[in-house]
Design a protein around this motif. Structure first.
Motif, PDB file in Angstrom:
ATOM      1  N   MET A   1      11.601   5.624  -1.213  1.00  0.00           N
ATOM      2  CA  MET A   1      10.694   4.733  -1.944  1.00  0.00           C
ATOM      3  C   MET A   1       9.331   4.693  -1.255  1.00  0.00           C
ATOM      4  SD  MET A   1      11.404   0.812  -3.025  1.00  0.00           S
ATOM      5  CE  MET A   1      11.455   0.210  -1.334  1.00  0.00           C
ATOM      6  N   LEU A   2       8.271   4.754  -2.022  1.00  0.00           N
ATOM      7  CA  LEU A   2       6.919   4.698  -1.450  1.00  0.00           C
ATOM      8  C   LEU A   2       6.637   3.327  -0.839  1.00  0.00           C
ATOM      9  CD1 LEU A   2       4.838   6.459  -4.266  1.00  0.00           C
ATOM     10  CD2 LEU A   2       5.575   7.443  -2.102  1.00  0.00           C
ATOM     11  N   GLU A   3       5.852   3.331   0.248  1.00  0.00           N
ATOM     12  CA  GLU A   3       5.433   2.069   0.868  1.00  0.00           C
ATOM     13  C   GLU A   3       4.427   1.324   0.003  1.00  0.00           C
ATOM     14  OE1 GLU A   3       3.787   2.474   4.857  1.00  0.00           O
ATOM     15  OE2 GLU A   3       5.027   4.243   5.157  1.00  0.00           O
ATOM     16  N   LEU A   4       3.650   2.085  -0.747  1.00  0.00           N
ATOM     17  CA  LEU A   4       2.508   1.532  -1.497  1.00  0.00           C
ATOM     18  C   LEU A   4       1.560   0.816  -0.533  1.00  0.00           C
ATOM     19  CD1 LEU A   4       4.277   0.149  -4.710  1.00  0.00           C
ATOM     20  CD2 LEU A   4       3.245   2.400  -4.368  1.00  0.00           C
ATOM     21  N   ARG A   5       0.905   1.594   0.314  1.00  0.00           N
ATOM     22  CA  ARG A   5      -0.034   1.013   1.281  1.00  0.00           C
ATOM     23  C   ARG A   5      -1.185   0.328   0.549  1.00  0.00           C
ATOM     24  NH1 ARG A   5       0.064   6.042   5.655  1.00  0.00           N
ATOM     25  NH2 ARG A   5       2.319   5.973   5.945  1.00  0.00           N
ATOM     26  N   PRO A   6      -1.680  -0.759   1.148  1.00  0.00           N
ATOM     27  CA  PRO A   6      -2.572  -1.664   0.415  1.00  0.00           C
ATOM     28  C   PRO A   6      -4.029  -1.236   0.290  1.00  0.00           C
ATOM     29  CG  PRO A   6      -2.199  -2.488   2.625  1.00  0.00           C
ATOM     30  CD  PRO A   6      -1.328  -1.268   2.477  1.00  0.00           C
ATOM     31  N   SER A   7      -4.419  -0.164   1.013  1.00  0.00           N
ATOM     32  CA  SER A   7      -5.858   0.117   1.058  1.00  0.00           C
ATOM     33  C   SER A   7      -6.117   1.577   1.389  1.00  0.00           C
ATOM     34  CB  SER A   7      -6.507  -0.763   2.133  1.00  0.00           C
ATOM     35  OG  SER A   7      -5.842  -0.557   3.366  1.00  0.00           O
ATOM     36  N   CYS A   8      -7.365   1.993   1.139  1.00  0.00           N
ATOM     37  CA  CYS A   8      -7.807   3.333   1.516  1.00  0.00           C
ATOM     38  C   CYS A   8      -7.905   3.415   3.038  1.00  0.00           C
ATOM     39  CB  CYS A   8      -9.174   3.618   0.886  1.00  0.00           C
ATOM     40  SG  CYS A   8      -9.878   5.194   1.432  1.00  0.00           S
ATOM     41  N   GLU A   9      -7.313   4.444   3.627  1.00  0.00           N
ATOM     42  CA  GLU A   9      -7.313   4.575   5.082  1.00  0.00           C
ATOM     43  C   GLU A   9      -8.664   5.042   5.610  1.00  0.00           C
ATOM     44  OE1 GLU A   9      -3.729   6.697   6.334  1.00  0.00           O
ATOM     45  OE2 GLU A   9      -2.630   5.745   4.692  1.00  0.00           O
ATOM     46  N   CYS A  10      -9.567   5.397   4.702  1.00  0.00           N
ATOM     47  CA  CYS A  10     -10.901   5.845   5.102  1.00  0.00           C
ATOM     48  C   CYS A  10     -11.931   4.727   4.944  1.00  0.00           C
ATOM     49  CB  CYS A  10     -11.272   7.068   4.274  1.00  0.00           C
ATOM     50  SG  CYS A  10     -12.840   7.827   4.708  1.00  0.00           S
ATOM     51  N   CYS A  11     -12.059   4.154   3.738  1.00  0.00           N
ATOM     52  CA  CYS A  11     -13.110   3.146   3.500  1.00  0.00           C
ATOM     53  C   CYS A  11     -12.568   1.719   3.398  1.00  0.00           C
ATOM     54  CB  CYS A  11     -13.904   3.492   2.241  1.00  0.00           C
ATOM     55  SG  CYS A  11     -12.991   3.234   0.699  1.00  0.00           S
ATOM     56  N   ASP A  12     -11.240   1.557   3.490  1.00  0.00           N
ATOM     57  CA  ASP A  12     -10.593   0.241   3.484  1.00  0.00           C
ATOM     58  C   ASP A  12     -10.635  -0.471   2.126  1.00  0.00           C
ATOM     59  OD1 ASP A  12      -8.984  -1.459   5.099  1.00  0.00           O
ATOM     60  OD2 ASP A  12     -10.627  -2.901   5.223  1.00  0.00           O
ATOM     61  N   LYS A  13     -10.978   0.253   1.076  1.00  0.00           N
ATOM     62  CA  LYS A  13     -10.972  -0.349  -0.261  1.00  0.00           C
ATOM     63  C   LYS A  13      -9.543  -0.758  -0.640  1.00  0.00           C
ATOM     64  CE  LYS A  13     -12.158   0.749  -5.007  1.00  0.00           C
ATOM     65  NZ  LYS A  13     -13.165   1.398  -5.811  1.00  0.00           N
ATOM     66  N   ASP A  14      -9.401  -1.889  -1.311  1.00  0.00           N
ATOM     67  CA  ASP A  14      -8.080  -2.331  -1.770  1.00  0.00           C
ATOM     68  C   ASP A  14      -7.520  -1.381  -2.812  1.00  0.00           C
ATOM     69  OD1 ASP A  14      -8.081  -4.558  -0.157  1.00  0.00           O
ATOM     70  OD2 ASP A  14      -8.859  -5.901  -1.699  1.00  0.00           O
ATOM     71  N   LEU A  15      -6.252  -1.012  -2.656  1.00  0.00           N
ATOM     72  CA  LEU A  15      -5.574  -0.150  -3.620  1.00  0.00           C
ATOM     73  C   LEU A  15      -4.230  -0.795  -3.977  1.00  0.00           C
ATOM     74  CD1 LEU A  15      -6.267   3.325  -1.923  1.00  0.00           C
ATOM     75  CD2 LEU A  15      -7.385   2.424  -3.967  1.00  0.00           C
ATOM     76  N   PRO A  16      -4.262  -1.770  -4.883  1.00  0.00           N
ATOM     77  CA  PRO A  16      -3.030  -2.473  -5.262  1.00  0.00           C
ATOM     78  C   PRO A  16      -2.043  -1.532  -5.977  1.00  0.00           C
ATOM     79  CG  PRO A  16      -4.863  -3.129  -6.679  1.00  0.00           C
ATOM     80  CD  PRO A  16      -5.435  -2.252  -5.603  1.00  0.00           C
ATOM     81  N   PRO A  17      -0.791  -1.964  -6.128  1.00  0.00           N
ATOM     82  CA  PRO A  17       0.244  -1.088  -6.701  1.00  0.00           C
ATOM     83  C   PRO A  17      -0.089  -0.556  -8.095  1.00  0.00           C
ATOM     84  CG  PRO A  17       1.224  -3.097  -5.841  1.00  0.00           C
ATOM     85  CD  PRO A  17      -0.263  -3.267  -5.734  1.00  0.00           C
ATOM     86  N   ASP A  18      -0.981  -1.257  -8.806  1.00  0.00           N
ATOM     87  CA  ASP A  18      -1.331  -0.781 -10.151  1.00  0.00           C
ATOM     88  C   ASP A  18      -2.683  -0.045 -10.166  1.00  0.00           C
ATOM     89  OD1 ASP A  18      -3.027  -2.907  -9.716  1.00  0.00           O
ATOM     90  OD2 ASP A  18      -2.701  -3.831 -11.675  1.00  0.00           O
ATOM     91  N   SER A  19      -3.192   0.307  -8.979  1.00  0.00           N
ATOM     92  CA  SER A  19      -4.468   1.025  -8.939  1.00  0.00           C
ATOM     93  C   SER A  19      -4.316   2.434  -9.494  1.00  0.00           C
ATOM     94  CB  SER A  19      -4.956   1.114  -7.487  1.00  0.00           C
ATOM     95  OG  SER A  19      -6.089   1.970  -7.417  1.00  0.00           O
ATOM     96  N   ARG A  20      -5.285   2.848 -10.288  1.00  0.00           N
ATOM     97  CA  ARG A  20      -5.296   4.224 -10.783  1.00  0.00           C
ATOM     98  C   ARG A  20      -6.157   5.125  -9.901  1.00  0.00           C
ATOM     99  NH1 ARG A  20      -2.829   4.450 -15.649  1.00  0.00           N
ATOM    100  NH2 ARG A  20      -2.484   2.448 -16.636  1.00  0.00           N
ATOM    101  N   GLU A  21      -6.661   4.558  -8.830  1.00  0.00           N
ATOM    102  CA  GLU A  21      -7.548   5.306  -7.927  1.00  0.00           C
ATOM    103  C   GLU A  21      -6.831   5.795  -6.680  1.00  0.00           C
ATOM    104  OE1 GLU A  21     -11.630   3.969  -6.764  1.00  0.00           O
ATOM    105  OE2 GLU A  21     -10.770   2.140  -7.587  1.00  0.00           O
TER     106      GLU A  21
END
Ligand SMILES: [Zn+2]
Ligand SMILES: [Zn+2]
Length: 102
Positions: A1-21
């Motif tokens: 199962m994926l961890e679904l990490r909360p953010s971009c590891e480069c710019c720290d932008k939030d990436l919630p579980p429903d992010s398409r980015e």
């Protein structure tokens, strides 16, 4: 199962579980589409592999027991340990060895 990490590891932008980015490598290093495509040149700076879009985990419990409430995303923000110069050298080194998406 994926961890679904909360953010971009480069710019720290939030990436919630429903992010398409959100883009991930096979080890689930996680980046926003913008960083993955530009700063990182389509290469994971940690493992050298390619990226694929991270699938969305449904918030709604369409099937019993499988949704973000039952399997919550990770809340551990991860940050790159390499400098931008190092990352540029890394992607330059790899771009001639394998196609971008391999
Ligand atoms: Zn980013
Ligand atoms: Zn990786």
């Amino acid at each position: 199962m994926l961890e679904l990490r909360p953010s971009c590891e480069c710019c720290d932008k939030d990436l919630p579980p429903d992010s398409r980015e959100a883009m991930i490598c096979s080890f689930e290093c996680t980046f926003c589409a913008s960083c993955a495509g530009t700063v990182l040149g389509g290469r994971c700076p940690n493992c050298g592999g390619g990226f694929a879009p991270r699938p969305i985990r449904p918030a709604k419990e369409w099937r019993s027991g499988v949704c973000t409430a039952k399997h919550p995303p990770s809340d551990k923000r991860v940050h790159l340990k390499y400098s931008l110069e190092d990352i540029a050298a890394h992607s330059a080194r790899l771009k001639d060895i394998l196609p971008r998406d391999r």
